[in-house]
Scaffold this motif. Sequence first.
Motif, PDB file in Angstrom:
ATOM      1  N   THR A   3     -19.095   5.872  78.316  1.00  0.00           N
ATOM      2  CA  THR A   3     -18.514   6.783  79.304  1.00  0.00           C
ATOM      3  C   THR A   3     -18.965   8.209  78.979  1.00  0.00           C
ATOM      4  N   PRO A   4     -20.207   8.474  79.283  1.00  0.00           N
ATOM      5  CA  PRO A   4     -20.776   9.768  78.923  1.00  0.00           C
ATOM      6  C   PRO A   4     -20.150  10.905  79.720  1.00  0.00           C
ATOM      7  N   GLU A   5     -20.138  12.058  79.122  1.00  0.00           N
ATOM      8  CA  GLU A   5     -19.619  13.243  79.809  1.00  0.00           C
ATOM      9  C   GLU A   5     -20.795  14.142  80.148  1.00  0.00           C
ATOM     10  N   ILE A   6     -21.089  14.206  81.413  1.00  0.00           N
ATOM     11  CA  ILE A   6     -22.182  15.079  81.848  1.00  0.00           C
ATOM     12  C   ILE A   6     -21.596  16.203  82.690  1.00  0.00           C
ATOM     13  N   LEU A   7     -21.998  17.395  82.391  1.00  0.00           N
ATOM     14  CA  LEU A   7     -21.546  18.520  83.195  1.00  0.00           C
ATOM     15  C   LEU A   7     -22.658  18.878  84.173  1.00  0.00           C
ATOM     16  N   LEU A   8     -22.309  18.889  85.452  1.00  0.00           N
ATOM     17  CA  LEU A   8     -23.293  19.239  86.469  1.00  0.00           C
ATOM     18  C   LEU A   8     -23.093  20.703  86.847  1.00  0.00           C
ATOM     19  N   LEU A   9     -24.123  21.490  86.662  1.00  0.00           N
ATOM     20  CA  LEU A   9     -24.004  22.922  86.946  1.00  0.00           C
ATOM     21  C   LEU A   9     -24.992  23.313  88.030  1.00  0.00           C
ATOM     22  N   GLY A  10     -24.526  24.096  88.971  1.00  0.00           N
ATOM     23  CA  GLY A  10     -25.428  24.550  90.027  1.00  0.00           C
ATOM     24  C   GLY A  10     -24.629  25.374  91.010  1.00  0.00           C
ATOM     25  N   GLY A  11     -25.190  26.464  91.469  1.00  0.00           N
ATOM     26  CA  GLY A  11     -24.493  27.330  92.410  1.00  0.00           C
ATOM     27  C   GLY A  11     -24.413  26.688  93.787  1.00  0.00           C
ATOM     28  N   PRO A  12     -23.789  27.373  94.759  1.00  0.00           N
ATOM     29  CA  PRO A  12     -23.735  26.853  96.115  1.00  0.00           C
ATOM     30  C   PRO A  12     -25.145  26.700  96.665  1.00  0.00           C
ATOM     31  N   ASN A  13     -25.370  25.642  97.418  1.00  0.00           N
ATOM     32  CA  ASN A  13     -26.672  25.416  98.064  1.00  0.00           C
ATOM     33  C   ASN A  13     -27.816  25.142  97.109  1.00  0.00           C
ATOM     34  N   SER A  14     -27.491  24.685  95.906  1.00  0.00           N
ATOM     35  CA  SER A  14     -28.585  24.368  94.991  1.00  0.00           C
ATOM     36  C   SER A  14     -29.052  22.919  95.165  1.00  0.00           C
ATOM     37  N   GLY A  15     -28.358  22.155  96.003  1.00  0.00           N
ATOM     38  CA  GLY A  15     -28.813  20.786  96.282  1.00  0.00           C
ATOM     39  C   GLY A  15     -28.031  19.702  95.565  1.00  0.00           C
ATOM     40  N   LYS A  16     -26.849  20.034  95.042  1.00  0.00           N
ATOM     41  CA  LYS A  16     -26.059  19.054  94.289  1.00  0.00           C
ATOM     42  C   LYS A  16     -25.653  17.852  95.147  1.00  0.00           C
ATOM     43  N   THR A  17     -25.145  18.147  96.340  1.00  0.00           N
ATOM     44  CA  THR A  17     -24.631  17.060  97.180  1.00  0.00           C
ATOM     45  C   THR A  17     -25.745  16.135  97.646  1.00  0.00           C
ATOM     46  N   HIS A  18     -26.869  16.708  98.040  1.00  0.00           N
ATOM     47  CA  HIS A  18     -27.962  15.850  98.516  1.00  0.00           C
ATOM     48  C   HIS A  18     -28.578  15.052  97.376  1.00  0.00           C
ATOM     49  N   TYR A  19     -28.568  15.628  96.196  1.00  0.00           N
ATOM     50  CA  TYR A  19     -29.063  14.860  95.047  1.00  0.00           C
ATOM     51  C   TYR A  19     -28.130  13.679  94.781  1.00  0.00           C
ATOM     52  N   ALA A  20     -26.816  13.944  94.805  1.00  0.00           N
ATOM     53  CA  ALA A  20     -25.855  12.857  94.570  1.00  0.00           C
ATOM     54  C   ALA A  20     -26.037  11.756  95.615  1.00  0.00           C
ATOM     55  N   GLY A  21     -26.184  12.152  96.882  1.00  0.00           N
ATOM     56  CA  GLY A  21     -26.335  11.172  97.957  1.00  0.00           C
ATOM     57  C   GLY A  21     -27.611  10.362  97.814  1.00  0.00           C
ATOM     58  N   GLN A  22     -28.710  11.027  97.528  1.00  0.00           N
ATOM     59  CA  GLN A  22     -29.993  10.334  97.391  1.00  0.00           C
ATOM     60  C   GLN A  22     -30.028   9.452  96.136  1.00  0.00           C
ATOM     61  N   LEU A  23     -29.399   9.936  95.085  1.00  0.00           N
ATOM     62  CA  LEU A  23     -29.316   9.160  93.855  1.00  0.00           C
ATOM     63  C   LEU A  23     -28.542   7.868  94.121  1.00  0.00           C
ATOM     64  N   TYR A  24     -27.466   8.008  94.852  1.00  0.00           N
ATOM     65  CA  TYR A  24     -26.624   6.869  95.190  1.00  0.00           C
ATOM     66  C   TYR A  24     -27.413   5.846  96.029  1.00  0.00           C
ATOM     67  N   GLY A  25     -28.177   6.359  97.010  1.00  0.00           N
ATOM     68  CA  GLY A  25     -29.007   5.468  97.838  1.00  0.00           C
ATOM     69  C   GLY A  25     -30.009   4.700  96.986  1.00  0.00           C
ATOM     70  N   ARG A  26     -30.641   5.402  96.054  1.00  0.00           N
ATOM     71  CA  ARG A  26     -31.607   4.758  95.150  1.00  0.00           C
ATOM     72  C   ARG A  26     -30.918   3.707  94.286  1.00  0.00           C
ATOM     73  N   LEU A  27     -29.791   4.088  93.700  1.00  0.00           N
ATOM     74  CA  LEU A  27     -29.095   3.181  92.788  1.00  0.00           C
ATOM     75  C   LEU A  27     -28.743   1.889  93.508  1.00  0.00           C
ATOM     76  N   ARG A  28     -28.379   2.033  94.785  1.00  0.00           N
ATOM     77  CA  ARG A  28     -27.967   0.859  95.548  1.00  0.00           C
ATOM     78  C   ARG A  28     -29.130   0.022  96.041  1.00  0.00           C
ATOM     79  N   ARG A  29     -30.161   0.724  96.565  1.00  0.00           N
ATOM     80  CA  ARG A  29     -31.170  -0.022  97.318  1.00  0.00           C
ATOM     81  C   ARG A  29     -32.528  -0.097  96.660  1.00  0.00           C
ATOM     82  N   LYS A  30     -32.769   0.790  95.699  1.00  0.00           N
ATOM     83  CA  LYS A  30     -34.107   0.818  95.115  1.00  0.00           C
ATOM     84  C   LYS A  30     -33.991   1.259  93.660  1.00  0.00           C
TER      85      LYS A  30
END
Length: 280
Positions: A3-30
């Motif tokens: 259960t690793p503890e990773i801190l995600l740091l990034g200002g507004p509009n740095s792309g955090k949400t789209h990275y999470a979404g795309q990562l999730y798509g990859r994890l699921r489908r590819k």
Amino acid sequence: MLTPEILLLGGPNSGKTHYAGQLYGRLRRKPGELALRTAGGTPADLSALDEVLECLEDGRAANHTSTNTWDEILLPLVDKQGRNIDLRWPDYGGEQLNSVFDQREIPEKWRSRLVEAESWMVLIRLESETTFDDALNTLNIRPNSVATPSARPNTWDANAKWVELFQLLLHVSGVGYRYRVRKPRLAILLSCYDEINNQENQPCDVLDAYLPLFSSFVKSNWAAKEVSIWGLSSLGVPLNSEDTNEDFVDDGPEEQGWIISPDGKKDEDLSKPLSWLLGE
Ligand SMILES: Nc1nc2c(ncn2[C@@H]2O[C@H](COP(=O)(O)OP(=O)(O)O)[C@@H](O)[C@H]2O)c(=O)[nH]1
Ligand SMILES: [Mg+2]
């Protein structure tokens, strides 16, 4: 179970949400180095990520995460060695990071997170960072020029801002840097990398060119093995919330986006930086 503890740091509009979404798509489908664990246990609530992915399937960008929506998603992962990993993926508006900086106050939740974090993942969108020309260079170009009142906006140079922010966060984490830092391990992701001109250079050279002071702060304070710098383009292209990008609709979002590894190689496995952070 890890259960690793990773801190995600990034200002507004740095792309955090789209990275999470795309990562999730990859994890699921590819899946690449990491995959989503499906068997057993209570299914995790991944609806926030499903929403992002649904927008991308329609070829549209997702909305901005407001400051208080979803703070943590539990991603049940499995790696290539069959190790189970429960990753708590934090997402937040990003404005919080700015207020840490502006107000010099760290909310209690952040404080405990900082103390526990084994690694930091930092998203920096270089094209949106403000830097000012070195005034000494101007003197060299026009040796006889007369000083004029400068019209500089009242913002910090991004170099100074990131160095200051890192110093604040290291201090609160209780990490000194008299010796080179080994923990937290650090992955710097240069996000929206499709916006960068010299993509063929290694990401560390690109960081060096855009933010030389910050780059040298990181290089001189972290143990070389514990820091890596990546290019990240979660989408590959700009999207907006009105027009439809047909490639996303026809081929699926899991076929879009790429990373540039620290050695300069392009790769479609968006989980690589995460897998590096979780590695031995
Ligand atoms: N060109 C480009 N734009 C991106 C990429 N990832 C995100 N964006 C855009 O950048 C903006 C901010 O992204 P978002 O993920 O919401 O940032 P957050 O505030 O850090 O969560 C949005 O308009 C996205 O469409 C990318 O890989 N390339
Ligand atoms: Mg967001």
